[in-house]
Scaffold this motif. Structure first.
Motif, short mmCIF file in Angstrom:
data_model
loop_
_atom_site.label_atom_id
_atom_site.label_comp_id
_atom_site.label_asym_id
_atom_site.label_seq_id
_atom_site.Cartn_x
_atom_site.Cartn_y
_atom_site.Cartn_z
N VAL A 198 133.86 -6.48 65.85
CA VAL A 198 134.25 -5.24 66.53
C VAL A 198 135.51 -4.66 65.89
N GLU A 199 136.46 -5.53 65.55
CA GLU A 199 137.70 -5.07 64.92
C GLU A 199 137.43 -4.48 63.55
N ILE A 200 136.58 -5.13 62.76
CA ILE A 200 136.23 -4.61 61.44
C ILE A 200 135.59 -3.24 61.56
N ALA A 201 134.62 -3.11 62.47
CA ALA A 201 133.93 -1.84 62.66
C ALA A 201 134.88 -0.76 63.15
N THR A 202 135.81 -1.12 64.02
CA THR A 202 136.76 -0.14 64.55
C THR A 202 137.69 0.36 63.45
N MET A 203 138.15 -0.53 62.58
CA MET A 203 139.04 -0.11 61.49
C MET A 203 138.31 0.80 60.50
N ILE A 204 137.04 0.55 60.25
CA ILE A 204 136.26 1.45 59.39
C ILE A 204 136.14 2.82 60.04
N SER A 205 135.87 2.84 61.33
CA SER A 205 135.74 4.11 62.05
C SER A 205 137.04 4.90 62.00
N GLU A 206 138.15 4.21 62.18
CA GLU A 206 139.45 4.89 62.16
C GLU A 206 139.74 5.50 60.79
N LYS A 207 139.27 4.85 59.72
CA LYS A 207 139.45 5.41 58.38
C LYS A 207 138.60 6.67 58.17
N GLY A 233 127.76 -9.20 56.02
CA GLY A 233 127.88 -7.85 55.49
C GLY A 233 127.73 -6.79 56.57
N ILE A 234 128.01 -5.57 56.19
CA ILE A 234 127.88 -4.40 57.06
C ILE A 234 126.61 -3.67 56.67
N GLY A 235 125.64 -3.61 57.58
CA GLY A 235 124.36 -3.00 57.29
C GLY A 235 124.41 -1.49 57.44
N LEU A 236 123.78 -0.79 56.49
CA LEU A 236 123.71 0.67 56.54
C LEU A 236 122.42 1.11 55.87
N ALA A 237 122.17 2.42 55.89
CA ALA A 237 120.92 2.95 55.36
C ALA A 237 120.75 2.61 53.88
N LYS A 238 119.54 2.26 53.52
CA LYS A 238 119.24 1.87 52.14
C LYS A 238 119.53 3.02 51.18
N ASP A 239 120.13 2.64 50.06
CA ASP A 239 120.42 3.56 48.95
C ASP A 239 121.46 4.62 49.26
N ASP A 240 122.20 4.47 50.37
CA ASP A 240 123.34 5.36 50.60
C ASP A 240 124.54 4.74 49.87
N ASP A 241 124.46 4.78 48.53
CA ASP A 241 125.45 4.09 47.70
C ASP A 241 126.85 4.66 47.87
N GLU A 242 126.94 5.96 48.11
CA GLU A 242 128.25 6.58 48.28
C GLU A 242 128.96 6.02 49.51
N PHE A 243 128.23 5.90 50.61
CA PHE A 243 128.81 5.37 51.84
C PHE A 243 129.14 3.89 51.67
N ARG A 244 128.24 3.15 51.02
CA ARG A 244 128.47 1.72 50.79
C ARG A 244 129.73 1.50 49.95
N ASP A 245 129.89 2.28 48.88
CA ASP A 245 131.08 2.14 48.04
C ASP A 245 132.34 2.47 48.83
N TRP A 246 132.25 3.50 49.69
CA TRP A 246 133.42 3.88 50.49
C TRP A 246 133.80 2.76 51.46
N ILE A 247 132.80 2.13 52.10
CA ILE A 247 133.09 1.03 53.03
C ILE A 247 133.70 -0.15 52.26
N ASN A 248 133.17 -0.44 51.08
CA ASN A 248 133.75 -1.52 50.28
C ASN A 248 135.21 -1.22 49.93
N ASP A 249 135.51 0.03 49.59
CA ASP A 249 136.90 0.42 49.34
C ASP A 249 137.76 0.19 50.59
N ALA A 250 137.20 0.57 51.74
CA ALA A 250 137.93 0.40 53.01
C ALA A 250 138.20 -1.08 53.29
#
Length: 289
Positions: free
Chosen positions: A81-90, A239-256
């Motif tokens: 929950v903390e990890i998800a909340t910090m991503i949301s805040e970013k 890992g954090i699951g997200l829509a397949k092939d949304d590479d831009e969002f995945r890269d952004w989460i990895n940066d976060a």
């Protein structure tokens, strides 16, 4: 881009267009307008759409002590929950604007592919089979499968003692697959959620529960009659699951995530949740596959 996010982005664009065309719209005073949260995000990206919407829907566990457990106020709490909340805040989305959806092992991919959630952060092991349906950011933690028994059980001291034992786990989970492959002499008893295994363990219907060590440690920390036995026998990168092939969002989460590692917020989140029971590990390197 998924239809759910696309609809949000289209609605936001339409709203802006109507506002611009309105004859009675007032111009803001010079120097008083705040920069938009979306200016840092590429136009048309998932990040921009979510920031424009001002809300996000996240799937997590509701019954996993230390990682995702619904608290007295009805809101889940824990390391996930903390990890998800910090991503949301970013993304510029406040904690109170997160919609939490209970997500169990069996429906995590379905919730992502059917656009019911934007992300899943739910003790979610990254593996190649799941990558065929969804994408993963991370990992943000490395767990390992272990064994939970009653504290007074003298017969099971670790995974080498599982032959002939009735072992409860969750249907469709990575731990279930590991048990079936690695311990063919054990009787695997699947349930819908790991918390559902505890009563059968106490009443003798099963002899042990098996899943990731951090999940089992959470159960043991809450009950003196339960004990984790033996060393972990698998590697389970969360890992954090997200829509397949949304590479831009995945890269952004990895940066976060890497920002959280560097600024100490990942460690703080761990020590405030799972770290109350478990030692603080080094955060794992993200896998930019």
């Amino acid at each position: 881009m998924r239809s759910r996010i696309g609809a949000v982005a289209a609605l936001a664009a339409a709203t802006l267009a109507l506002t611009a065309c309105s004859s009675d719209a007032e111009e803001p005073e010079a120097g008083t307008d705040e920069p938009s949260e979306t200016t840092d995000f590429p136009e048309g990206s998932t990040m921009a759409a979510l920031a424009d919407a001002g809300s996000i829907t996240i799937g997590t566990k509701f019954d996993q002590p230390l990682f995702g457990l619904v608290g007295p106020n009805g809101v889940p709490e824990g390391f996930d929950v903390e990890i998800a909340t910090m991503i949301s805040e970013k993304l510029g989305i406040a904690a109170e604007d997160i919609e939490w959806v209970e997500t169990i092992s069996a429906n995590r991919e379905t919730f992502i592919t059917s656009d019911q959630v934007d992300l899943v952060v739910a003790t979610y092991t990254i593996n190649d089979e799941r990558k065929e349906e969804i994408s993963f950011a991370g990992p943000y933690y490395e767990a390992g499968q272990s064994i939970l028994t009653l504290a007074d059980n003298e017969e099971i001291q670790g995974p080498d003692d599982l032959a002939g034992a009735r072992v409860c786990t969750v249907s469709g989970s990575t731990p279930e697959a590991n048990l079936l492959e690695t311990f063919p002499d054990a009787e695997v008893v699947p349930f819908g959620a790991y918390s559902e295994c505890l009563e059968p363990l106490r009443n003798g219907q099963v002899d042990a529960v098996s899943t990731d060590n951090v999940i089992l440690a959470g159960f043991a920390a809450e009950s003196d009659d339960l004990e984790v036995r033996g060393e972990p026998f698998t590697e389970e990168p969360y890992g954090i699951g997200l829509a397949k092939d949304d590479d831009e969002f995945r890269d952004w989460i990895n940066d976060a995530l890497e920002e959280m590692y560097e600024d100490g917020s990942w460690t703080e989140a761990w020590e405030n949740t799972a770290g109350t029971v478990l030692p603080t590990p080094e955060p794992p390197a993200v896998d930019r596959y």
